[in-house]
Design a protein around this motif. Structure first.
Motif, PDB file in Angstrom:
ATOM      1  N   PRO A   1       0.817  -1.222   0.000  1.00  0.00           N
ATOM      2  CA  PRO A   1       0.000   0.000   0.000  1.00  0.00           C
ATOM      3  C   PRO A   1       0.850   1.270   0.000  1.00  0.00           C
ATOM      4  N   THR A   2       2.050   1.205   0.572  1.00  0.00           N
ATOM      5  CA  THR A   2       2.846   2.433   0.696  1.00  0.00           C
ATOM      6  C   THR A   2       3.825   2.620  -0.459  1.00  0.00           C
ATOM      7  N   GLN A   3       4.466   1.562  -0.871  1.00  0.00           N
ATOM      8  CA  GLN A   3       5.476   1.725  -1.924  1.00  0.00           C
ATOM      9  C   GLN A   3       5.246   0.714  -3.030  1.00  0.00           C
ATOM     10  N   PRO A   4       4.191   0.907  -3.822  1.00  0.00           N
ATOM     11  CA  PRO A   4       3.989  -0.025  -4.929  1.00  0.00           C
ATOM     12  C   PRO A   4       4.950   0.282  -6.072  1.00  0.00           C
ATOM     13  N   GLY A   5       5.143  -0.702  -6.906  1.00  0.00           N
ATOM     14  CA  GLY A   5       5.942  -0.468  -8.100  1.00  0.00           C
ATOM     15  C   GLY A   5       7.423  -0.646  -7.870  1.00  0.00           C
ATOM     16  N   LEU A   6       8.168  -0.201  -8.880  1.00  0.00           N
ATOM     17  CA  LEU A   6       9.613  -0.396  -8.861  1.00  0.00           C
ATOM     18  C   LEU A   6      10.276   0.476  -7.802  1.00  0.00           C
ATOM     19  N   ALA A   7      11.263  -0.093  -7.128  1.00  0.00           N
ATOM     20  CA  ALA A   7      12.045   0.658  -6.145  1.00  0.00           C
ATOM     21  C   ALA A   7      13.067   1.521  -6.879  1.00  0.00           C
ATOM     22  N   PRO A   8      13.625   2.525  -6.212  1.00  0.00           N
ATOM     23  CA  PRO A   8      14.575   3.425  -6.889  1.00  0.00           C
ATOM     24  C   PRO A   8      15.762   2.690  -7.509  1.00  0.00           C
TER      25      PRO A   8
END
Lengths: 324, 403
Positions: B42-49
């Protein structure tokens, strides 16, 4: 080192056999002949391996002797083999198979002084530090089983493969030069006309593609192509030269004609059928040159004057041979 | 799964094994589509940096790559191009043939997370690869996320390439060291990778004899902390290892990298990436390498003796798993073997190494990309090792097909 020293001492001890019984009389009850034999046997066993047929006692003695010889220092001069009883308890307790075991003695640990070892280690560690801490891959150990000759072979294979690839590519690029008419390229000249080779060397022994190496004009053309592919200017070669003195160009054309004529003549003499000669282009030799509108039919008009050369005058007068 | 046509992308889900899949895609030329990347977060969806940064890195060293993200970043479509390396005219020319890649400060993976996949691509590049990793996100030490240190990459991963005949002009320069910063994020180090040996096809490998460990070497590093930490780590590690093998551990001390701070007045710099760690490499008589890596946690509070001892025990554990390649290098070796010539190569691995999740997923992914399956059989030596037979695909280096 220790072994040879010990053995040398034994050898010196053998001639001094006479006084042995006197000194050993209290400890050893062996007879003289047995003693001598035992000495030789010990010497033999020290050098080679224990004799199988001897009884257990001599084996034990031999073993203790071997141990003594290996362990004693170079200056252990007062040691007599008969007086030896250092490992006796151990040796007497031991069994036969234990006796026959091979003794392993470390020489390095005692022979190299600690200081030198430290120095050696220091030096190797410095070299290793340089190898290990550099940005390169730390040098991998060479596997003696996978010999480097095999490795060199495979790298050789790779390099020759690359070379062959490169020469094949080049050959494909220059193949059109080989199919041009023999008059312009001397690559496939018949052997009956060796004088026409611009280079006397046999094409087969030139390096590179062997028999397919271009020679003569084809070689020049191939060079030009090579220069072009390397980014050279297109007019570098003779073939691509735009401006050339007329006399030179004429000379080239004349020479080419001459060569072609000679080739045909010689082929005819040999009975070789050649390709049909390409007819000369309709040259303007017979027709009069077109001159500009309003320009004089003869001579050169410049600066308000009509200049006639000797040839023009001759052509007007009609004397001598006619040029035009 | 029905066999998709060569033009339709291969489908994967999840963010795990992202680099591995991207590398295989680039090497084989098959486009891939990865969906469901942290879609349940919920907080950090998708690709990480760091994952975005890796995609950008691939874009930098290739020509013709197409990358498409979805709005949320949970889906990526990757169509690979040709691996050009540091070819002139693709951004490298302006810096003297050296590419620069900046990592964002949120990056929490070690630089080895980038370097190891990059090294797999580099032998198949058209030109040599010369790249500098810089920026506030470069962590050269081992990290809590499980990445090895850059020393281990140099001393334990790069030597594996020599077995494939890839050995010339390869350098990994550590220009500035850095441990992981506060919260495990960011570092400020600087690393240069020069990979100048490009091949058509890597050699077929037959590694069946692991040999016996003959020496242990290592590097203890301290950035921004006292050098005595190194000595303490080395002493503890040697206390464990000295009885087994010839052990020598080098010490490297450097100051902490300075980064401009976001808070406070401009021009003020702060130290990041303070800490220490140790990397150990054991080398066997036949050239097999085993490595271990431990670094101090970014929160601190761990004495150097513990770190040293932990690393020594970790090394012993890796050695006890056996095989010619440890689990860190097995991915690299198996991938390169799969890309080799159409010939059967054999590699002896420890049972636990083959049974690990990483290797199993690599095998499945390779199958998905069209490589033939591995043959597994028990090794003859009775130590419980497994011999993996890999048939190469003969893909090799597309950029060097024409000599």
């Amino acid at each position: 080192m220790a072994i040879s020293l010990g053995k040398r001492k034994r050898h010196t001890a053998i001639p001094a056999r006479k006084d042995l019984p006197a000194s050993d009389a209290s400890t050893s009850d062996l007879s003289d002949g047995e003693d001598v034999r035992a000495i030789f046997q010990r010497a033999f066993e020290a050098r080679f391996k224990p004799l199988g047929s001897t009884k257990k006692k001599t084996k034990e003695e031999a073993r203790t002797e071997v141990v003594e010889e290996l362990l004693e220092d170079a200056d252990g001069d007062d040691e007599e083999y008969s007086e030896w009883d250092g490992f006796s308890s151990d040796a007497e307790d031991s069994e036969v198979e234990e006796v026959e075991r091979v003794e392993v003695v470390e020489h390095m640990s005692s022979s190299i002084p600690e200081l030198r070892k430290a120095e050696l280690r220091n030096r190797t560690s410095k070299a290793e530090a340089r190898a290990f801490m550099s940005s390169k891959i730390p040098s991998a150990p060479k596997d003696p089983l996978l010999s480097n000759s095999k490795d060199a072979d495979s790298t050789d294979d790779e390099s020759t493969n690359l070379q062959n690839d490169a020469s094949l590519q080049r050959l494909l690029r220059e193949s059109h030069l080989l199919s041009t008419t023999p008059s312009s390229s001397s690559t496939f000249y018949p052997s009956s006309t060796p004088s026409l080779h611009s280079r006397p060397s046999n094409p087969a022994n030139t390096n590179g593609a062997g028999a397919l190496a271009a020679i003569g004009a084809a070689r020049h053309a191939a060079h030009d192509l090579h220069f072009l592919s390397l980014g050279g200017k297109p007019h570098m070669g003779l073939k691509h030269q735009k401006s050339m003195p007329l006399a030179q160009r004429k000379g080239i054309a004349k020479k080419r004609e001459e060569m072609e004529e000679r080739r045909r003549r010689e082929a005819k003499e040999m009975g070789v059928v050649l390709e049909r000669a390409v007819g000369k282009k309709g040259s303007s030799t017979g027709a009069k040159r077109e001159r500009g509108v309003g320009a004089p039919g003869v001579g050169k008009f410049k600066g308000g004057t009509l200049t006639l050369s000797k040839r023009d005058v001759a052509s007007i007068q009609g004397s001598g041979k006619r040029r035009r | 799964m029905p066999e998709p046509s060569s033009t339709s992308p291969l489908r994967f889900t999840g963010h795990k094994y992202l680099t591995q899949r991207l590398v295989l895609s680039t090497l084989t030329g098959r486009p891939i589509r990865i969906s469901g990347i942290r879609s349940s977060s919920p907080t950090q969806p998708g690709l990480a940096p760091h994952e975005v940064s890796f995609l950008r890195l691939l874009d930098t060293i290739t020509n013709g790559t197409i990358i498409e993200f979805s709005y949320t970043g949970t889906t990526v479509v990757y169509k690979p191009g040709l691996i050009t390396g540091s070819a002139a005219g693709y951004g490298a020319a302006s810096h003297g043939g050296v590419l620069r890649h900046e990592l964002p400060k949120e990056c929490n993976r070690g630089i080895s997370w980038f370097l190891i996949p990059l090294c797999m691509l580099a032998p198949f590049s058209k030109q040599q690869l010369n790249i500098v990793f810089t920026g506030p996100g470069v962590i050269t030490s081992a990290t809590q996320t499980g990445d090895v240190s850059v020393d281990t990459v140099r001393t334990a991963i790069l030597p594996l390439y020599t077995q494939f005949g890839i050995q010339n002009n390869i350098e990994l320069r550590i220009l500035r060291r850095s441990c992981s910063g506060p919260g495990g994020r960011g570092g400020g180090g600087e690393v240069q990778l020069v990979f100048g040996h490009q091949v058509r096809l890597p050699k077929t490998l037959h590694l069946l004899n692991a040999g016996r460990v003959k020496k242990v070497r290592g590097v203890a590093y301290a950035t921004g902390v006292a050098a005595s930490n190194n000595a303490r780590m080395i002493e503890a590690a040697r206390g464990v290892l000295n009885q087994f093998a010839d052990t020598y551990i080098f010490s490297d001390v450097s100051s902490a990298p300075l980064l401009p701070s976001e808070k406070g007045p401009p021009g003020v710099k702060r130290k990041v990436g303070i800490g220490f760690g140790i990397s150990l490499v054991a080398e066997s008589s036949t050239g097999a390498v085993y490595s271990a890596d431990v670094a101090s946690p970014p929160s601190g509070g761990e004495p150097p003796e513990d770190i040293g001892r932990q690393c020594a025990y970790q090394l012993l554990e890796v050695i006890s798993k056996g095989g010619c390649v440890s689990s860190i290098g097995a991915n690299t070796v198996l991938t390169l073997m799969a890309m080799g010539s159409e010939d059967v190569g054999r590699l002896q691995l420890g049972r636990d190494v083959v049974g690990s999740e990483d290797i199993l997923m690599l095998g499945r992914d390779l199958r998905g990309f069209g490589a033939s399956g591995w043959g597994l059989r028990d090794a003859d030596d009775g130590e419980g090792d497994i011999v993996v037979s890999v048939v190469g695909r003969g893909v090799g280096n597309v950029g060097r097909k024409i000599a």
